[in-house]
Design an enzyme around this catalytic site. Sequence first.
Site, PDB file in Angstrom:
ATOM      1  N   SER A   1      -9.838 -12.386   1.636  1.00 31.89           N
ATOM      2  CA  SER A   1      -8.786 -11.392   1.520  1.00 31.89           C
ATOM      3  C   SER A   1      -7.501 -12.033   1.002  1.00 31.89           C
ATOM      4  O   SER A   1      -7.477 -12.601  -0.082  1.00 31.89           O
ATOM      5  CB  SER A   1      -8.591 -10.724   2.888  1.00 31.89           C
ATOM      6  OG  SER A   1      -7.704  -9.651   2.820  1.00 31.89           O
TER       7      SER A   1
ATOM      8  N   LYS B   1       7.884  11.733   7.225  1.00 30.60           N
ATOM      9  CA  LYS B   1       8.474  10.630   7.967  1.00 30.60           C
ATOM     10  C   LYS B   1       7.519  10.084   9.021  1.00 30.60           C
ATOM     11  O   LYS B   1       7.550   8.887   9.343  1.00 30.60           O
ATOM     12  CB  LYS B   1       9.787  11.092   8.625  1.00 30.60           C
ATOM     13  CG  LYS B   1      10.498  10.003   9.415  1.00 30.60           C
ATOM     14  CD  LYS B   1      10.782   8.789   8.556  1.00 30.60           C
ATOM     15  CE  LYS B   1      11.432   7.689   9.359  1.00 30.60           C
ATOM     16  NZ  LYS B   1      11.568   6.441   8.580  1.00 30.60           N
TER      17      LYS B   1
END
Length: 308
Positions: free
Chosen positions: A124, A176
């Site tokens: 990764s 949000k």
Amino acid sequence: MFKRSVVLFLALLIGISMIAALFITPGFKQKKMGGGDKLAIIYVEGMIIGGRGQVGLFSEGGGTDHLIRQLHAARDDESVKAVVLRINSPGGTVPASQEVGEELKKLRAAGKPVITSMADMAASGGYWLAACTDKIYANPSTITGSLGVYMPYSNWEELYKKIGVRQEKIKSGPHKDILSPDRQLTPEERAIIQDMVDDMYNQFIDVIAEGRHLDPAKVRQLADGRIYTGRQAKEVGLVDELGNMYDAIDGAAALVGIQGKPEIVEYGKVSAIEALLGAQNSVNSDQLILQRLKEMLSASPSAMPQSN
């Protein structure tokens, strides 16, 4: 009696603080092997995350601040001719991996080759860093690959209903509280997150394609999230050579024309335990795999995208 107990407690607290300060005092260590020009070894241990990273009583690793300081030290030391990047990491966040990767490119642009040595695992974000170096060594059984990006998310809405928990938010905008675990993602929000993941994935593809001199289409075939052994990675062009850290050291020395055994500079943190016992930090591959699995199963309302 009470005052005496307070005094003893404060004295004990001060003593513990002084011992802790002794143990965690940062610094640099050097390990010499022969004479002549130098090679620097910089270690990437554990999760790659921004800031100071994983700071403990006896160790510090993975944080971009710590790694970048070492890269700058190697760049500024005129006697250091090349750097061996020893990676033992399951990955980390995309911004942190990118930040260190850019510093590796600057180090190479300064005329100092960087050679990667993969340990137990360099997957990764760990591979992101490796792709920014000049040459990659891996052990035949090193775990690498896991090329891609994901953003963890869990929906606990049904669980909250069963236990009688209801969350309400007063928010400044409709998105949000995106990725909040108390509700499902809306189709629009899912598209927003997917666009972010795709953008970061494309950046990862570009880094690998550029660093490994591979066609982006081939990189996309390889970067489907699967993991590879070091030997498999070499077969598909993700690794250059099979060998351990000392093979990488020999390769780096040959690359810059150092004859004989070079002097080795190991950058890192010195603790009192290491100074007294000469101990070196090590990370068990099983622990790294377990850590990786736990991370993949975890969720956070403000999840950080992971290079996967």
